[in-house]
Structure formats: structure tokens, C-alpha cells
Write an enzyme that holds these catalytic residues in place. Sequence first.
Site, short mmCIF file in Angstrom:
data_model
loop_
_atom_site.label_atom_id
_atom_site.label_comp_id
_atom_site.label_asym_id
_atom_site.label_seq_id
_atom_site.Cartn_x
_atom_site.Cartn_y
_atom_site.Cartn_z
N CYS A 279 -3.92 23.97 59.05
CA CYS A 279 -4.21 23.72 60.46
C CYS A 279 -4.49 22.26 60.80
CB CYS A 279 -5.41 24.56 60.89
SG CYS A 279 -5.06 26.32 60.83
N1 NAD Z 1 -4.66 29.92 57.65
C1 NAD Z 1 -5.51 29.68 58.63
O1 NAD Z 1 -6.70 29.45 58.39
C2 NAD Z 1 -5.07 29.71 60.08
C3 NAD Z 1 -6.05 29.73 61.08
C4 NAD Z 1 -5.66 29.78 62.41
C5 NAD Z 1 -4.31 29.75 62.73
N2 NAD Z 1 -3.37 29.70 61.76
C6 NAD Z 1 -1.97 29.72 62.17
O2 NAD Z 1 -1.46 31.04 62.01
C7 NAD Z 1 -0.09 31.00 61.59
C8 NAD Z 1 0.08 31.73 60.28
O3 NAD Z 1 -0.68 31.06 59.29
P1 NAD Z 1 -1.07 31.73 57.92
O4 NAD Z 1 -2.09 30.84 57.30
O5 NAD Z 1 -1.38 33.16 58.10
O6 NAD Z 1 0.32 31.60 57.13
P2 NAD Z 1 0.71 32.31 55.76
O7 NAD Z 1 1.74 31.44 55.13
O8 NAD Z 1 -0.52 32.66 54.99
O9 NAD Z 1 1.37 33.68 56.21
C9 NAD Z 1 2.52 33.74 56.96
C10 NAD Z 1 3.33 34.94 56.50
O10 NAD Z 1 4.46 35.05 57.34
C11 NAD Z 1 5.55 35.50 56.54
N3 NAD Z 1 6.79 35.19 57.26
C12 NAD Z 1 7.43 34.01 57.39
N4 NAD Z 1 8.50 34.16 58.19
C13 NAD Z 1 8.54 35.46 58.56
C14 NAD Z 1 9.39 36.21 59.39
N5 NAD Z 1 10.43 35.65 60.02
N6 NAD Z 1 9.15 37.51 59.55
C15 NAD Z 1 8.09 38.09 58.92
N7 NAD Z 1 7.24 37.43 58.14
C16 NAD Z 1 7.46 36.12 57.97
C17 NAD Z 1 5.36 34.80 55.23
O11 NAD Z 1 6.05 35.44 54.18
C18 NAD Z 1 3.83 34.86 55.08
O12 NAD Z 1 3.43 36.01 54.36
C19 NAD Z 1 0.29 29.53 61.56
O13 NAD Z 1 0.80 29.16 62.79
C20 NAD Z 1 -1.05 28.83 61.34
O14 NAD Z 1 -1.05 27.51 61.82
C21 NAD Z 1 -3.72 29.70 60.43
#
Ligand code: NAD
Length: 440
Positions: A279
Site C-alpha cells: 500500500c
Molecule cells: N494487503 C493489504 O494490507 C491491503 C490493505 C488495503 C488495501 N489493499 C489493496 O487491496 C488489493 C488486494 O491486495 P491484497 O494484499 O489482498 O493482494 P494479494 O496479492 O494478497 O491478493 C490478491 C489475490 O488476487 C488474485 N488475483 C489476481 N488476479 C485475479 C483475477 N483476475 N481474478 C481472480 N483473482 C485474481 C491473486 O491470485 C491473489 O490471490 C490491492 O489493491 C491492495 O492495494 C491491500
Amino acid sequence: MPTSAVSLADDLIRRLDNHTARPAVIGLGYVGLPLAVELASAGLDVVSIDVDASKVARLAGGESYIPDVPSAKVAQLVRAGKLRATTDFSVLAAADTINICVPTPLRKTRDPDLSYVVGAVEQVARHLRPGHLVILESTTYPGTTEEVLLPMLQAGGLRAGGDFFLAFSPERVDPGNPRWHTGNIPKVVGGIDDVSTRVAAALYRQFSAQIVPVSSAKVAEMVKLLENTFRAVNIGMANELALMCRELGVDVWEVIDAAATKPFGFMPFYPGPGLGGHCIPIDPFYLSWKARQTGFESRFIELAGHVNATMPRYVVERVAEALNTVGKPLMGMRVHLFGMAYKPDVDDVRESPAIDVTRLLQRRGATVTFSDPHVARVDDHGLTLERVGPEAAMAAGYDCAVITTDHAAFDYARIVESSPLIVDTRNALKGRAGAHIFRL
Ligand SMILES: NC(=O)c1ccc[n+]([C@@H]2O[C@H](COP(=O)([O-])OP(=O)(O)OC[C@H]3O[C@@H](n4cnc5c(N)ncnc54)[C@H](O)[C@@H]3O)[C@@H](O)[C@H]2O)c1
């Protein structure tokens, strides 16, 4: 608003409230899995979808891979038929609500990479039907929901606000935080119209005690970027202050701790080896990129990004200085890092500054090893390292230790006692003195 839209909305809200609506969550990472688990725990039948077959297999077997989500919880929900995982997007047709939680990284050029969002939305568009509620949770620039999702979803002929509902709701989860989690963090919700906001709020109130509706999806997108830019800029200031305090001969940690006793108008931010995670190092550049499209230059974001990006290099300089005090060059030395994760007590190494520190040390001719109770292995763009246990590392010996992550599990007394030199980038050795300890 057409009457059909009102009745579709009211019907979905009623079915959400009596738990007969079926939510789908796309992307089962740090954001999507806790969300799916919260919805399933609230009593809804959740189908969760990921392109990563290994994650789906683990979930289907009742196993969690996110430290904040206990496997016992996943197993119980899977057994009860409340949580289902699949790689098959055709299940979307039978779902009522669809939350998209896929990654939003930056390209090498620091432009937003929306390819994961677009990939997921293509699947949603293929299965879109009247009455669907689609919510984007991935962090992104203001305007994405209306400018990217809306036209893709309407291309098949269905109209948002009339046939289906569309909203943005930022995820604020803080992995590793024992107090705040998906279930108790207030949820900001902004639809592309009022009815979409109302339906999206009805989904979240199934597990969240506080919903914060805002006037548009764009405002909701901007809220998230304000929150993360606020952190990036303040950490940048704390980092610059650390460099300044060193020149002035003042202990920056003591200064911040004392300032933090002010009961109003001050919030402590701490220096460190650089920004990490999915983030803070990334999201502000989504905002500056979007602002640039309008000719606006985001000076705070660029400046904070610059200061924060120099920190790994500064850590390496501190290691070189520490070695210099005992007449050693950096070249050929063994440097052991305590911590590879980007923050304490998590297993996430995305954008971790410890990776940058490793590369920079290697470039200067040092041999780098690491210990991390939460990270077994680093495999990052050609950098591959297996962890070494702290005791094994101390027994094998090294010339300098660096505390890169202040994990609670480290035995700091042992590290102080057994390391010839230590560079502490996190103030993990607060209150411990020694000529061999060098603070950031
Ligand atoms: N990690 C954090 O602390 C956090 C906090 C707030 C917001 N976010 C935001 O949330 C979003 C997700 O982050 P995250 O940390 O969960 O990511 P992550 O990488 O942990 O998980 C994302 C998942 O999406 C899957 N994926 C990718 N493309 C796909 C598709 N087309 N269809 C289905 N699945 C798909 C991946 O395989 C993965 O399992 C991002 O935009 C991030 O900036 C993350």
C-alpha cells in the site's frame, strides 16, 4: 430511477438482511480472504474465486495462508458449506454480490497497472445479470470505478443504477494488527449513484458495525489515497528528521517519543529502513499519476517518495560506518539481517526495504544472510535467499547484524550479546546501550 431498479435494490437488500443473498469475492489475498470469511461468518453462503489454483485448493481443504485468518475458522466455514473456493468464474452468474479484491501494483514506469482489475472485471462482465451488485475494493486512482469498470460492465447492454449496482469501497485492513481487522474497521462506501451506495452499505452492514457512506465512488477512491498518502508523507518527514537529527547529534527516537506525549495535535510516525508492503509505497503514485493527467503536480507525494526511497541506501551507509569503526571494509564482510518482512509480525515481503538493503549490500561486495520467523525464503526478481535460524546464524558468525524488522519473536538480548556490530533501523534495541550498537 426506474421502479424496476428500486425493486431490484429492495429485493437484494432484503435477501442480504435475511442472509439468502449469495456473495462472491474475487481475489483471495490479504484483503479478499478476510472479507470472504467475515461474510461467511455473518451467515451468508459465500463463493470465493481466485486464479491461483493452489490457494483455492488450500482453502477448499480448510487451510488458511493468511496469518490473520485462522485455519480452524476456514475449516469450520468450509465444512458448514458457508465458504466455497473455486477457480471457475461461471459461479458469478448465481451470485448476487461481487467484491473485487485483486492486486493494483505499479508498472516499472510508476504508472498504475490495472491489468488484474481489468481481468477480473472482464469475467464479471461475462456473467453480469440484472440485480447484481459489483464492488471494487482494490486501491486505485479516483475515477477508476466510473471510467474503467462502468463502461466495461455496461458494454453488454445492462445499465448501472437501473439493472445492476456499482460501488467502490476501500479496504483498510492492517495485516498483523491485533486490534483492528476487517470486521471492526469502519467501512467507507461510495456508489456510482445513491441506490448503489444503499445496496453496497447493506452488504457491509452484515459484518461491519460502522458504514460511512460518501457521495460518490470517486470520493471513496480518494479517501483511501488520502489515508495512505498521509502515512507516506509523514513517514517521509520522520525519515528526513532522522537524517537531520544525526547531523545535529540528537536521538530522533527520543525526540519522537517525547513529542508523542503531547495530548493533541501530534501523531507519532517513525523512521525506518524504507517503505514496504502493497500500500504505502505504491498507492500515493496512483494519485500523483491521476493528478498528472490534469496537469497537477503532487509535490508532497514526490518528495516523500524520494526521501523514503533513499532509506535503504542510508542503512547500507550506516553498516559501512559501523564496520569502519573496527577497521573493516564492507567488501567481503558477512552481514546478517534480522527481519525480511516489511513490518513486524507479518510474513509479507512485498516491496520490503530489507530486500533493497540486501541487494545494495551484495552490490557492495558483502555476503548477506537473514533470519525471519515469518519468512522462510525470498524469491524476488533474481534474488533468492533461504532463511537461517538466529541461533545458527550467531553460531556461524557474521561481521555486522542489521535489525531490519522489529519482530516480537526475536530475542534482542541474545542479538545484542552475540553480535559484534549491530545497526538498528527500528529502535528495537530501545533502552539497550553498547558501543557496538548503531541506530538509524
Ligand atoms: N494487503 C493489504 O494490507 C491491503 C490493505 C488495503 C488495501 N489493499 C489493496 O487491496 C488489493 C488486494 O491486495 P491484497 O494484499 O489482498 O493482494 P494479494 O496479492 O494478497 O491478493 C490478491 C489475490 O488476487 C488474485 N488475483 C489476481 N488476479 C485475479 C483475477 N483476475 N481474478 C481472480 N483473482 C485474481 C491473486 O491470485 C491473489 O490471490 C490491492 O489493491 C491492495 O492495494 C491491500
